[in-house]
Design a protein around this motif. Sequence first.
Motif, short mmCIF file in Angstrom:
data_model
loop_
_atom_site.label_atom_id
_atom_site.label_comp_id
_atom_site.label_asym_id
_atom_site.label_seq_id
_atom_site.Cartn_x
_atom_site.Cartn_y
_atom_site.Cartn_z
N GLU A 28 20.68 119.83 -17.58
CA GLU A 28 20.23 120.00 -16.46
C GLU A 28 19.18 121.09 -16.46
OE1 GLU A 28 20.38 118.14 -13.59
OE2 GLU A 28 21.55 116.85 -14.27
N VAL A 29 17.81 120.80 -15.94
CA VAL A 29 16.98 121.91 -16.11
C VAL A 29 16.49 122.20 -14.76
CG1 VAL A 29 14.44 122.34 -17.07
CG2 VAL A 29 16.24 120.90 -18.28
N TYR A 30 16.47 123.70 -14.54
CA TYR A 30 15.85 124.19 -13.46
C TYR A 30 14.75 125.28 -13.79
CZ TYR A 30 20.03 122.86 -10.68
OH TYR A 30 20.81 122.12 -9.99
N GLY A 31 13.67 125.13 -13.04
CA GLY A 31 12.58 126.08 -13.43
C GLY A 31 11.52 126.08 -12.17
N GLY A 32 10.42 126.91 -12.49
CA GLY A 32 9.60 126.80 -11.67
C GLY A 32 8.30 127.65 -12.20
N ALA A 33 7.22 127.70 -11.56
CA ALA A 33 5.86 128.36 -11.65
C ALA A 33 5.18 128.80 -10.29
CB ALA A 33 4.97 127.40 -12.52
N ARG A 34 4.20 129.45 -10.52
CA ARG A 34 3.53 129.96 -9.27
C ARG A 34 2.58 128.82 -8.60
NH1 ARG A 34 -0.54 132.97 -10.08
NH2 ARG A 34 -0.48 133.13 -12.40
N ARG A 35 2.10 127.82 -9.53
CA ARG A 35 1.50 126.71 -9.19
C ARG A 35 2.22 125.18 -8.95
NH1 ARG A 35 -2.90 126.91 -13.88
NH2 ARG A 35 -1.06 127.43 -15.06
N VAL A 36 2.79 125.44 -7.85
CA VAL A 36 4.06 124.66 -7.66
C VAL A 36 3.25 123.04 -7.55
CG1 VAL A 36 3.83 124.62 -5.08
CG2 VAL A 36 6.00 124.07 -5.93
N GLU A 37 1.96 123.03 -7.10
CA GLU A 37 1.40 121.64 -7.37
C GLU A 37 1.42 120.82 -8.54
OE1 GLU A 37 -1.76 124.60 -8.27
OE2 GLU A 37 -0.03 124.52 -6.64
N ARG A 38 1.67 121.77 -9.69
CA ARG A 38 1.70 121.23 -11.10
C ARG A 38 3.18 120.83 -11.31
NH1 ARG A 38 -2.25 124.27 -14.67
NH2 ARG A 38 -1.90 122.65 -16.24
N LEU A 39 3.97 120.95 -10.56
CA LEU A 39 5.28 120.63 -10.61
C LEU A 39 5.77 119.21 -10.21
CD1 LEU A 39 7.13 124.27 -9.95
CD2 LEU A 39 5.96 123.49 -12.31
N VAL A 40 4.87 118.73 -9.58
CA VAL A 40 5.41 117.43 -8.68
C VAL A 40 5.80 116.31 -9.70
CG1 VAL A 40 4.61 115.59 -7.37
CG2 VAL A 40 3.78 117.78 -6.95
N ASP A 41 5.07 115.94 -10.84
CA ASP A 41 5.76 114.79 -11.63
C ASP A 41 6.89 115.30 -12.44
OD1 ASP A 41 3.95 116.91 -13.07
OD2 ASP A 41 4.05 115.48 -14.86
#
Length: 270
Positions: A28-41
């Motif tokens: 189960e992977v949790y993560g993030g980045a500042r550019r949230v629009e690039r995380l949609v897929d």
Amino acid sequence: MVRVAIITGISSGMGRAAALYFQKQGFEVYGGARRVERLVDLKEQGIHTQVLDVTDKISVRALVDRTISEQNRIDVLINNAGYGEFGPIEEVPVENAQKQFNVNLFGADRITQFVLPKMRQQGFGRIVNISSVGSNIYSPLGGWYYTTKASLNMWSDVLDQEVKQFGIRSVIVQPGMTKSEWSKIAFKNAKKNLEDNSPYTGLLNKTEDLFSKINGSEATSEDLAKVFYQAATDIKPKRRYYHSIVDHGIVMVARTMPNTYRAILSKVMK
């Protein structure tokens, strides 16, 4: 039992590839980045994403708290978020150097401090810190970037000595040249850092040309994701992980034969 990983900086490159690879291996992977629009897929593929700024304590805590609330465990933390900013030491504003430390070193420390209490409670955990061969080798114009990564190495080694008593290990992955936009971004920043009529313009052009020619041992982000996974799951972890024997070899030369490394660098820079 499902294993849980937190990975920072998953919007592109190695972090993105690692998020997908760890999920493929059953995490189960949790993560993030500042550019949230690039995380949609990534979210559509089942990865737990959210906006993450590793320089913001509130943002970091929100990700860790969410992971613990939903899974009640953290097996692995991958400190991947980071960036490169080149430029001559004489001309790089100290504020830019501080910013790079804030992301590359202190960002890793912020999230680690929130993760460690849960790992100690569990009696196990693995912290994988993404450094660089540039923590041991060097070239002109990368002084502040290389220093952040050398500092990360030392921080990780000290941390490992402190937390292994609790069943937790802290290890380093040292990628070399990768097929990514990293060097383009680093030199784009370098050009911004040059002063008008800078005496370092010629050196910048020469160094950028050298980087563009070093491609024999380039690894893909997917290659590095597998190295991340090995570092995260080895039963008996090593202090350092490399993608290739070339990466490992040049680090060993720089560490054990510094004069030889310097002579080689001087030769290739001519």
